[in-house]
Design an enzyme around this catalytic site. Structure first.
Site, PDB file in Angstrom:
ATOM      1  CB  SER A   1      -0.924   0.007   1.208  1.00 34.59           C
ATOM      2  OG  SER A   1      -0.165   0.334   2.348  1.00 34.59           O
ATOM      3  CE  LYS A   2      -1.490   6.753  -3.378  1.00 34.75           C
ATOM      4  NZ  LYS A   2      -2.689   7.516  -3.479  1.00 34.75           N
ATOM      5  NE  ARG A   3      -1.690   2.646   5.731  1.00 33.36           N
ATOM      6  CZ  ARG A   3      -1.361   1.523   6.358  1.00 33.36           C
ATOM      7  NH1 ARG A   3      -0.445   1.529   7.289  1.00 33.36           N
ATOM      8  NH2 ARG A   3      -1.955   0.392   6.063  1.00 33.36           N
ATOM      9  CE  LYS A   4       1.883  -1.969   5.319  1.00 34.17           C
ATOM     10  NZ  LYS A   4       1.216  -3.221   4.988  1.00 34.17           N
ATOM     11  N   GLY A   5       5.265   2.777   0.967  1.00 28.77           N
ATOM     12  CA  GLY A   5       6.238   3.056  -0.101  1.00 28.77           C
ATOM     13  C   GLY A   5       5.533   3.269  -1.416  1.00 28.77           C
TER      14      GLY A   5
END
Ligand code: GLU
Length: 476
Positions: A253-257
């Site tokens: 997901s976006k949060r992780k990269g």
């Protein structure tokens, strides 16, 4: 049968790297059978439209080196390929289902529906339409229509029936209709929802294989019911597992990269390396071969070799593959790919730098960062090397020794001479070789990660080298 596959982007934001993988498999499936691969723009969710997203999505697909046989920009025998340009088609088709009583008018107000969902939530029930309007009689319906009461049109889902289908990747899938909502097919503004528009288009465009991410599995029974009500033949469904985060914990997901397809290109990954990486994210050739051109992949791809298991998005593997592809490029090709990442560098210098950097490249962006010190001013931070062993006085002595060497040497491009003078100085002072070169490296480049430092000096003038050494000395 001609195989026809499609990718149906919604222009609601950036294209995800996972979309490119799904698109690649659709592309391969169609092209290997001399079939057609189609792009259709699903823009029926007007509230979520992002201006420019369609153009950006089409462009990023092209930039990955992929193409399509029919689509919004090039047209084709089933045009138009943008759903909002097809509204009369959906209107015609919904009339057919109304006449067959397979769908029904629903006049419930948003307030009533909100209250209903609230109650369902409180009672821990599945949020589903309670079929309040399912049994309105024809007069009631007509009066409402005559009075312009806003309405939607809903799918009539059969009671308690197992919808069973064979997924080409996951095998038999069974979903009971108690889990399926009477889906809105036409919204109150007359625009269809995804479910209706996609099913109608997939049929009219003769799509034979629907290959998509497995987040769409729960929508499949609705599509199957729509196909059944029209009396159409079903396409093959195949749902691809989504990527897992490299940590192995949850979806990528976006949060992780980075997840946007564009950002991988901006980070300096080669499209051909990205495609190769994506080929292996969910599919294997059944051999140990890992490197495939797009052409080879198209030839040997098969749904039987697509995994059910969620693949892990291993960025280290991507870096490795990208390095491999970069090293295979001719120097000229390598430079033409690198230059956009470092526009201030001239071709001549990049050509001369090739032996120093090509072997060390993992991405074009990091390579550009690694050599930026040759083209821009730098700030050298002593913290990058200061330690118990490299104290300020030691570092100062090292820098001074290097200044002396530089001042005496007639040509900083005489790498062999420079090297031997540095080594002499290290020996005479009892320094550690690694420590000396780290201080020199940071002084000249501002970084700990660079091409070989002595060879790099050949690309700077004597004056600049001395000025950088003295600037660091002043900071010690
Ligand atoms: N428009 C859908 C999306 O954004 C397409 C889903 C499908 O492939 O059926 O992914």
């Amino acid at each position: 049968m001609t195989v026809r596959t499609r990718m149906a982007p919604s222009p609601t934001g950036e294209y995800h790297i996972g979309h490119i993988r799904t698109l690649l498999y659709n592309y391969a499936l169609a092209r290997q059978q001399n079939g057609q691969f189609i792009i259709r723009i699903e823009d029926t969710d007007q509230k979520r439209l992002v201006p420019g997203a369609t153009e950006a999505i089409l462009q990023v697909i092209k930039d990955y080196g992929l193409s399509w046989d029919e689509g919004p920009d090039i047209g084709g025998p089933y045009q138009p390929y943008i759903q909002t340009d097809r509204l009369p088609i959906y209107q015609r088709h919904i009339q057919e289902l109304l006449a067959k009583e397979k769908v029904y008018y629903c006049f419930c107000t948003p307030d009533r529906l909100a209250k209903m969902h609230q109650d369902q939530k409180a009672q821990k029930q599945l949020p589903k339409y309670d079929r309040h309007c399912l049994h309105l009689n024809p007069q009631e319906i007509q009066t409402n229509l005559d009075n312009n009461v806003p309405y939607v049109i809903r799918l009539k889902v059969p009671d308690n029936e197992d919808i069973i289908f064979t997924d080409a990747i996951r095998g038999t899938i069974k979903i009971n209709t108690t889990e399926i909502d009477d889906q809105v097919l036409i919204k109150s503004d007359g625009i269809p929802t995804y479910h209706f528009a996609a099913a109608v288009d997939d049929h009219l465009m003769n799509i034979t294989h629907i290959l998509r991410g497995d987040e769409w599995i729960s929508s499949t029974p609705k599509a199957i019911l729509i196909y059944r009500y029209f009396g159409w033949e079903l396409p093959v469904f195949a749902h691809l597992p989504v990527f897992l985060d490299p940590s192995g914990q949850g979806k990528m997901s976006k949060r992780k990269g980075t997840v946007s397809a564009r950002s991988f290109l901006d980070d300096g990954y080669l499209p051909e390396a990205l495609l190769n990486f994506l080929m292996l994210l969910g599919w294997n050739p059944g051999t140990n071969q890992e490197i495939f051109s797009l052409e080879e992949f198209v030839k040997i791809f098969s749904l039987e070799h697509v995994h059910k298991k969620q693949p892990i998005f291993d960025r280290a593997k991507l870096d490795y593959l990208n390095g491999l592809y970069l090293r295979q490029l001719s120097d000229n090709e390598y430079i033409s790919r690198l230059q956009p990442f470092i526009p201030q560098a001239d071709t001549q210098t990049l050509k001369a730098l090739c032996p120093l950097i090509k072997e060390r490249s993992s991405t074009l962006k990091s390579t550009a960062q690694m050599i930026a010190f040759l083209f821009t001013d730098i700030q050298a931070d002593p913290k990058l090397f200061l330690s118990d062993k490299i104290t300020p006085p030691i570092a100062k002595a090292m820098v001074q020794a290097m200044v002396t060497i530089m001042k005496q040497i007639s040509d900083p491009k005489d790498t062999a001479k420079l090297q031997s003078q540095c080594l002499d100085s290290i020996k005479n002072n009892n320094w550690k070789t690694g420590d000396f070169f780290m201080v020199l490296r940071v002084a000249i480049t501002g970084s700990r990660f660079t091409p070989p430092i002595i060879e790099s000096l050949a690309f700077l003038s004597k004056e600049k080298i001395i000025a950088r050494l003295q600037a660091l000395e002043a900071n010690l």
